[in-house]
Design an enzyme around this catalytic site. Sequence first.
Site, short mmCIF file in Angstrom:
data_model
loop_
_atom_site.label_atom_id
_atom_site.label_comp_id
_atom_site.label_asym_id
_atom_site.label_seq_id
_atom_site.Cartn_x
_atom_site.Cartn_y
_atom_site.Cartn_z
N ARG A 1 -65.66 -52.25 82.74
CA ARG A 1 -65.07 -53.08 81.51
C ARG A 1 -63.45 -53.03 81.61
O ARG A 1 -62.82 -53.84 81.23
CB ARG A 1 -65.91 -52.85 80.24
CG ARG A 1 -67.07 -53.51 80.26
CD ARG A 1 -68.24 -53.07 79.12
NE ARG A 1 -69.17 -53.94 79.10
CZ ARG A 1 -70.36 -53.62 78.14
NH1 ARG A 1 -70.25 -52.49 77.31
NH2 ARG A 1 -71.26 -54.29 78.06
N HIS B 1 -73.91 -55.74 81.60
CA HIS B 1 -74.99 -55.27 80.64
C HIS B 1 -75.57 -54.16 81.16
O HIS B 1 -75.94 -53.92 82.25
CB HIS B 1 -76.08 -56.54 80.53
CG HIS B 1 -77.15 -55.86 79.54
ND1 HIS B 1 -77.08 -55.84 78.09
CD2 HIS B 1 -78.46 -55.34 80.09
CE1 HIS B 1 -78.29 -55.20 77.83
NE2 HIS B 1 -79.09 -54.92 78.80
N GLU C 1 -86.68 -54.80 78.99
CA GLU C 1 -85.37 -55.63 79.60
C GLU C 1 -85.94 -55.76 81.04
O GLU C 1 -85.66 -56.86 81.67
CB GLU C 1 -84.22 -55.21 79.27
CG GLU C 1 -83.64 -55.15 78.05
CD GLU C 1 -82.12 -54.64 77.59
OE1 GLU C 1 -81.81 -54.53 76.59
OE2 GLU C 1 -81.80 -54.18 78.67
N LYS D 1 -72.81 -60.39 84.32
CA LYS D 1 -72.55 -61.60 83.54
C LYS D 1 -71.86 -62.53 84.16
O LYS D 1 -71.14 -62.44 85.23
CB LYS D 1 -71.99 -61.27 82.11
CG LYS D 1 -72.71 -59.91 81.46
CD LYS D 1 -72.23 -59.85 79.90
CE LYS D 1 -73.04 -58.65 79.32
NZ LYS D 1 -72.45 -58.52 77.85
N PHE E 1 -71.83 -63.43 66.38
CA PHE E 1 -71.62 -63.68 67.64
C PHE E 1 -72.77 -64.06 68.66
O PHE E 1 -72.58 -64.57 69.46
CB PHE E 1 -70.77 -62.54 68.32
CG PHE E 1 -71.45 -61.31 68.39
CD1 PHE E 1 -72.48 -61.21 69.47
CD2 PHE E 1 -71.34 -60.29 67.68
CE1 PHE E 1 -73.04 -59.87 69.35
CE2 PHE E 1 -71.88 -59.24 67.83
CZ PHE E 1 -72.96 -58.91 68.53
N THR F 1 -68.25 -51.51 74.95
CA THR F 1 -68.44 -52.80 74.83
C THR F 1 -66.91 -53.75 74.74
O THR F 1 -66.85 -54.69 75.41
CB THR F 1 -69.21 -53.18 73.42
OG1 THR F 1 -70.10 -52.27 73.41
CG2 THR F 1 -69.65 -54.66 73.37
N ASN G 1 -67.60 -59.49 79.04
CA ASN G 1 -67.22 -57.95 79.28
C ASN G 1 -67.91 -57.68 80.60
O ASN G 1 -68.52 -56.42 80.76
CB ASN G 1 -67.40 -57.09 78.03
CG ASN G 1 -68.97 -57.25 77.54
OD1 ASN G 1 -69.78 -57.93 78.44
ND2 ASN G 1 -69.29 -56.38 76.70
N ARG H 1 -74.02 -46.64 81.33
CA ARG H 1 -73.39 -47.04 80.25
C ARG H 1 -72.01 -46.45 80.34
O ARG H 1 -70.84 -47.13 80.00
CB ARG H 1 -74.12 -46.97 78.73
CG ARG H 1 -75.31 -47.79 78.69
CD ARG H 1 -75.80 -47.64 77.51
NE ARG H 1 -74.90 -48.08 76.30
CZ ARG H 1 -74.91 -49.38 75.53
NH1 ARG H 1 -75.62 -50.61 76.36
NH2 ARG H 1 -73.99 -49.57 74.71
N TYR I 1 -81.30 -61.59 74.36
CA TYR I 1 -80.58 -60.73 73.11
C TYR I 1 -81.00 -60.87 71.74
O TYR I 1 -80.60 -60.86 70.83
CB TYR I 1 -79.22 -61.42 73.03
CG TYR I 1 -78.29 -60.83 74.02
CD1 TYR I 1 -77.81 -59.71 74.07
CD2 TYR I 1 -77.64 -61.69 75.21
CE1 TYR I 1 -77.06 -58.80 75.09
CE2 TYR I 1 -76.86 -60.96 76.29
CZ TYR I 1 -76.78 -59.60 76.18
OH TYR I 1 -75.84 -59.02 77.05
P1 GDP Z 1 -73.53 -53.48 74.72
O1 GDP Z 1 -74.68 -52.69 74.49
O2 GDP Z 1 -72.00 -52.40 75.05
O3 GDP Z 1 -73.43 -54.87 75.73
O4 GDP Z 1 -72.97 -54.25 73.43
P2 GDP Z 1 -74.09 -54.72 72.34
O5 GDP Z 1 -75.37 -54.63 72.49
O6 GDP Z 1 -73.52 -54.29 71.00
O7 GDP Z 1 -73.72 -56.44 72.26
C1 GDP Z 1 -74.34 -57.17 73.18
C2 GDP Z 1 -73.12 -58.12 73.99
O8 GDP Z 1 -72.77 -59.01 72.68
C3 GDP Z 1 -71.90 -57.21 74.40
O9 GDP Z 1 -71.98 -56.80 75.55
C4 GDP Z 1 -71.01 -58.71 74.33
O10 GDP Z 1 -71.04 -59.36 75.49
C5 GDP Z 1 -71.31 -59.23 73.10
N1 GDP Z 1 -70.73 -58.77 72.00
C6 GDP Z 1 -70.68 -57.60 71.08
N2 GDP Z 1 -70.00 -57.43 70.21
C7 GDP Z 1 -69.42 -58.81 70.01
C8 GDP Z 1 -68.44 -59.14 69.02
O11 GDP Z 1 -68.06 -58.43 68.10
N3 GDP Z 1 -68.05 -60.46 69.03
C9 GDP Z 1 -68.46 -61.37 70.54
N4 GDP Z 1 -67.95 -62.58 70.43
N5 GDP Z 1 -69.60 -60.66 71.23
C10 GDP Z 1 -69.96 -59.57 70.98
MG MG Z 2 -76.59 -53.39 73.89
#
Ligand code: GDP
Ligand code: MG
Length: 138
Positions: free
Chosen positions: A102, A115, A126, A9, A57, A91, A112, A85, A49
């Site tokens: 992370r 991805h 994707e 990222k 968010f 996350t 973070n 992962r 996304y």
């Molecule tokens: P991942 O699969 O671990 O990347 O997590 P998710 O698919 O749930 O979320 C996608 C991305 O959104 C995450 O990697 C973070 O960059 C962002 N994100 C997730 N949860 C939050 C949150 O509660 N707040 C904010 N600001 N960003 C979030």
């Molecule tokens: Mg995800």
Amino acid sequence: MQRTLSIVKPDGVGKQIIGKVISMFEEKGIKVIGMRMLSLTREKAKGFYRVHKDRPFFDSLTDFMSSGPVVVMVLEGEDVINRVRGIMGATDPKKADKGTIRNMFASDIEKNIVHGSDSPENAATEISYFFSEMDING
Ligand code: GDP
Ligand code: MG
């Protein structure tokens, strides 16, 4: 053999740890079979996304993802989706296991570093969002 999509990222590119992230995958025997650096437009970030479009968010996330260049890559290996992962960590970096990408490099739940696709279906969607079969050297 399985494939997944990973992204370094904008925070990871900014911190100049592209190589470190890739090394963490390669050291575990995961192969990079496609890779490109690019800048996401807000629209392209929103499309990527879109499953999160109703989350509070979403705007902040898509602003962040379009704030600077990213490195998109196709990774290949056995059980690579889950293994990537695991190497990434949770996350929220505060909850990420020690030694994960992370845990070591991320500053907050949004910024973070990395991805990784979360299922075979999403990995296929994707990968095709960024790569044609011709760009992949598996
Ligand atoms: P991942 O699969 O671990 O990347 O997590 P998710 O698919 O749930 O979320 C996608 C991305 O959104 C995450 O990697 C973070 O960059 C962002 N994100 C997730 N949860 C939050 C949150 O509660 N707040 C904010 N600001 N960003 C979030
Ligand atoms: Mg995800």
